[in-house]
Design a protein around this motif. Structure first.
Motif, PDB file in Angstrom:
ATOM      1  N   VAL A 287      -6.331 -14.831  -0.683  1.00 49.49           N
ATOM      2  CA  VAL A 287      -5.579 -15.679  -1.602  1.00 49.49           C
ATOM      3  C   VAL A 287      -4.080 -15.385  -1.562  1.00 49.49           C
ATOM      4  CG1 VAL A 287      -5.876 -14.166  -3.623  1.00 49.49           C
ATOM      5  CG2 VAL A 287      -5.602 -16.625  -3.949  1.00 49.49           C
ATOM      6  N   TRP A 288      -3.692 -14.189  -1.105  1.00 47.12           N
ATOM      7  CA  TRP A 288      -2.273 -13.815  -1.075  1.00 47.12           C
ATOM      8  C   TRP A 288      -1.681 -13.738   0.341  1.00 47.12           C
ATOM      9  CZ3 TRP A 288      -4.687 -10.144  -4.874  1.00 47.12           C
ATOM     10  CH2 TRP A 288      -4.578 -10.655  -6.179  1.00 47.12           C
ATOM     11  N   ARG A 289      -2.459 -14.014   1.377  1.00 40.85           N
ATOM     12  CA  ARG A 289      -1.951 -13.870   2.750  1.00 40.85           C
ATOM     13  C   ARG A 289      -0.847 -14.853   3.098  1.00 40.85           C
ATOM     14  NH1 ARG A 289      -7.404 -12.707   6.117  1.00 40.85           N
ATOM     15  NH2 ARG A 289      -7.839 -10.708   5.117  1.00 40.85           N
ATOM     16  N   HIS A 290      -0.776 -15.986   2.413  1.00 44.21           N
ATOM     17  CA  HIS A 290       0.271 -16.972   2.718  1.00 44.21           C
ATOM     18  C   HIS A 290       1.666 -16.416   2.460  1.00 44.21           C
ATOM     19  CE1 HIS A 290      -0.237 -17.443  -1.639  1.00 44.21           C
ATOM     20  NE2 HIS A 290       1.011 -17.901  -1.646  1.00 44.21           N
ATOM     21  N   ARG A 291       1.761 -15.339   1.712  1.00 45.46           N
ATOM     22  CA  ARG A 291       3.054 -14.722   1.404  1.00 45.46           C
ATOM     23  C   ARG A 291       3.598 -13.903   2.572  1.00 45.46           C
ATOM     24  NH1 ARG A 291       1.512 -12.219  -4.534  1.00 45.46           N
ATOM     25  NH2 ARG A 291       1.194 -14.196  -5.595  1.00 45.46           N
ATOM     26  N   TYR A 292       2.741 -13.626   3.546  1.00 49.85           N
ATOM     27  CA  TYR A 292       3.094 -12.767   4.683  1.00 49.85           C
ATOM     28  C   TYR A 292       3.210 -13.604   5.954  1.00 49.85           C
ATOM     29  CZ  TYR A 292       1.684  -9.151   1.409  1.00 49.85           C
ATOM     30  OH  TYR A 292       1.583  -8.345   0.305  1.00 49.85           O
ATOM     31  N   ALA A 293       3.837 -13.019   6.958  1.00 51.79           N
ATOM     32  CA  ALA A 293       3.971 -13.716   8.246  1.00 51.79           C
ATOM     33  C   ALA A 293       2.582 -14.030   8.811  1.00 51.79           C
ATOM     34  CB  ALA A 293       4.764 -12.849   9.217  1.00 51.79           C
ATOM     35  N   PRO A 294       2.487 -15.100   9.583  1.00 59.09           N
ATOM     36  CA  PRO A 294       1.196 -15.441  10.185  1.00 59.09           C
ATOM     37  C   PRO A 294       0.623 -14.249  10.962  1.00 59.09           C
ATOM     38  CG  PRO A 294       2.760 -17.221  10.516  1.00 59.09           C
ATOM     39  CD  PRO A 294       3.536 -16.071   9.934  1.00 59.09           C
ATOM     40  N   GLY A 295      -0.667 -14.028  10.779  1.00 55.57           N
ATOM     41  CA  GLY A 295      -1.346 -12.943  11.484  1.00 55.57           C
ATOM     42  C   GLY A 295      -1.342 -11.611  10.766  1.00 55.57           C
ATOM     43  N   VAL A 296      -0.543 -11.473   9.713  1.00 55.59           N
ATOM     44  CA  VAL A 296      -0.521 -10.214   8.956  1.00 55.59           C
ATOM     45  C   VAL A 296      -1.722 -10.205   8.020  1.00 55.59           C
ATOM     46  CG1 VAL A 296       0.718  -8.833   7.247  1.00 55.59           C
ATOM     47  CG2 VAL A 296       1.975  -9.941   9.108  1.00 55.59           C
ATOM     48  N   THR A 297      -2.568  -9.200   8.176  1.00 56.82           N
ATOM     49  CA  THR A 297      -3.785  -9.123   7.362  1.00 56.82           C
ATOM     50  C   THR A 297      -3.896  -7.824   6.574  1.00 56.82           C
ATOM     51  OG1 THR A 297      -5.035  -8.204   9.212  1.00 56.82           O
ATOM     52  CG2 THR A 297      -5.091 -10.613   8.933  1.00 56.82           C
ATOM     53  N   HIS A 298      -3.043  -6.827   6.875  1.00 56.10           N
ATOM     54  CA  HIS A 298      -3.142  -5.533   6.211  1.00 56.10           C
ATOM     55  C   HIS A 298      -1.789  -5.098   5.630  1.00 56.10           C
ATOM     56  CE1 HIS A 298      -6.933  -5.552   8.347  1.00 56.10           C
ATOM     57  NE2 HIS A 298      -7.323  -4.571   7.541  1.00 56.10           N
ATOM     58  N   ASN A 299      -1.863  -4.320   4.583  1.00 58.14           N
ATOM     59  CA  ASN A 299      -0.690  -3.797   3.898  1.00 58.14           C
ATOM     60  C   ASN A 299      -0.809  -2.279   3.805  1.00 58.14           C
ATOM     61  OD1 ASN A 299       1.730  -4.406   2.057  1.00 58.14           O
ATOM     62  ND2 ASN A 299       0.475  -3.117   0.737  1.00 58.14           N
ATOM     63  N   THR A 300       0.325  -1.592   3.881  1.00 61.82           N
ATOM     64  CA  THR A 300       0.375  -0.147   3.650  1.00 61.82           C
ATOM     65  C   THR A 300       1.004   0.066   2.279  1.00 61.82           C
ATOM     66  OG1 THR A 300       0.622   0.297   6.003  1.00 61.82           O
ATOM     67  CG2 THR A 300       1.244   2.067   4.490  1.00 61.82           C
ATOM     68  N   GLU A 301       0.247   0.729   1.402  1.00 69.42           N
ATOM     69  CA  GLU A 301       0.642   0.932   0.011  1.00 69.42           C
ATOM     70  C   GLU A 301       0.907   2.420  -0.229  1.00 69.42           C
ATOM     71  OE1 GLU A 301      -1.655  -0.766  -3.678  1.00 69.42           O
ATOM     72  OE2 GLU A 301      -2.689   1.025  -2.928  1.00 69.42           O
ATOM     73  N   HIS A 302       2.156   2.752  -0.561  1.00 66.66           N
ATOM     74  CA  HIS A 302       2.575   4.134  -0.811  1.00 66.66           C
ATOM     75  C   HIS A 302       2.434   4.428  -2.304  1.00 66.66           C
ATOM     76  CE1 HIS A 302       4.244   4.438   3.264  1.00 66.66           C
ATOM     77  NE2 HIS A 302       4.511   3.148   3.088  1.00 66.66           N
ATOM     78  N   VAL A 303       1.812   5.549  -2.640  1.00 60.93           N
ATOM     79  CA  VAL A 303       1.470   5.825  -4.030  1.00 60.93           C
ATOM     80  C   VAL A 303       2.461   6.797  -4.678  1.00 60.93           C
ATOM     81  CG1 VAL A 303      -0.359   6.590  -5.593  1.00 60.93           C
ATOM     82  CG2 VAL A 303      -0.956   5.441  -3.449  1.00 60.93           C
ATOM     83  N   PHE A 304       2.903   6.422  -5.888  1.00 56.77           N
ATOM     84  CA  PHE A 304       3.817   7.217  -6.696  1.00 56.77           C
ATOM     85  C   PHE A 304       3.243   7.354  -8.096  1.00 56.77           C
ATOM     86  CE2 PHE A 304       6.509   5.496  -3.426  1.00 56.77           C
ATOM     87  CZ  PHE A 304       7.506   6.435  -3.226  1.00 56.77           C
ATOM     88  N   GLY A 305       3.679   8.390  -8.784  1.00 61.45           N
ATOM     89  CA  GLY A 305       3.381   8.544 -10.196  1.00 61.45           C
ATOM     90  C   GLY A 305       4.682   8.544 -10.967  1.00 61.45           C
ATOM     91  N   LEU A 306       4.631   8.014 -12.181  1.00 59.53           N
ATOM     92  CA  LEU A 306       5.790   8.007 -13.065  1.00 59.53           C
ATOM     93  C   LEU A 306       5.319   8.524 -14.417  1.00 59.53           C
ATOM     94  CD1 LEU A 306       8.750   7.246 -13.711  1.00 59.53           C
ATOM     95  CD2 LEU A 306       7.887   4.993 -14.363  1.00 59.53           C
ATOM     96  N   CYS A 307       5.788   9.712 -14.767  1.00 55.85           N
ATOM     97  CA  CYS A 307       5.364  10.341 -16.013  1.00 55.85           C
ATOM     98  C   CYS A 307       6.361  10.052 -17.134  1.00 55.85           C
ATOM     99  CB  CYS A 307       5.210  11.846 -15.815  1.00 55.85           C
ATOM    100  SG  CYS A 307       4.462  12.661 -17.236  1.00 55.85           S
ATOM    101  N   LEU A 308       5.858   9.472 -18.212  1.00 56.25           N
ATOM    102  CA  LEU A 308       6.642   9.234 -19.414  1.00 56.25           C
ATOM    103  C   LEU A 308       6.126  10.163 -20.505  1.00 56.25           C
ATOM    104  CD1 LEU A 308       6.727   5.314 -19.426  1.00 56.25           C
ATOM    105  CD2 LEU A 308       8.425   6.893 -18.490  1.00 56.25           C
ATOM    106  N   PRO A 309       6.978  10.583 -21.433  1.00 61.84           N
ATOM    107  CA  PRO A 309       6.541  11.539 -22.446  1.00 61.84           C
ATOM    108  C   PRO A 309       5.434  11.011 -23.355  1.00 61.84           C
ATOM    109  CG  PRO A 309       8.847  10.912 -22.795  1.00 61.84           C
ATOM    110  CD  PRO A 309       8.396  10.263 -21.529  1.00 61.84           C
TER     111      PRO A 309
END
Length: 148
Positions: free
Chosen positions: A82-104
């Motif tokens: 459903v979201w592939r139209h946002r990417y260049a043709p033929g792009v099927t995978h994404n690399t997701e880098h994980v972060f944490g954000l600590c709030l008090p």
């Protein structure tokens, strides 16, 4: 010419020291709860800047680099059709880098209209159960490793 999304993104688990986790509901997919996510705006945008920008855009939280922690791992996943139209043709995978954000402590947030419709703070395990994305749920479950 259409500008395609870069298939490299961040996932930012916003949490408190007591393992309360902020989740936001997608406007385009009601019932899809997630942590803050978003793609790089440019290939050379540092990932930590992407993370802080997305937090600000999606929640209104003005975080500092000192509050952000790079968890030093990434998920590679297949982009939902459903979201592939946002990417260049033929792009099927994404690399997701994980972060944490600590709030008090939990705080109110200002959602990006049209992007998210609701927010809630939940205990870690409840938040993991509510995440629609398996990689997001996994990151929430790993939270105790990165707190303290």
């Amino acid at each position: 010419m259409k500008a395609f999304k870069i298939p490299e993104s961040v996932l930012v688990v916003i949490h408190t020291p007591q393992l309360e986790v902020l989740l936001i509901e997608r406007a385009d997919q009601p019932g899809f709860w997630q942590s803050v996510t978003g793609s790089r705006d440019a290939p050379d945008e540092p990932l930590w800047q992407t993370a802080l920008r997305e937090v600000r855009e999606e929640t209104g939280i003005e975080a500092t680099p000192a509050q952000l922690r790079d968890w030093a791992f990434a998920n590679i996943y297949e982009i939902y059709p459903v979201w592939r139209h946002r990417y260049a043709p033929g792009v099927t995978h994404n690399t997701e880098h994980v972060f944490g954000l600590c709030l008090p402590k939990p705080c109110a947030v200002t959602l990006s209209p049209g992007e998210h419709t609701a927010w809630r703070w939940l205990p870690q395990l409840s938040a993991a159960d509510l995440c629609f994305s398996p990689s997001n749920a996994e990151a929430v479950l790993l939270l105790p490793r990165f707190v303290g």
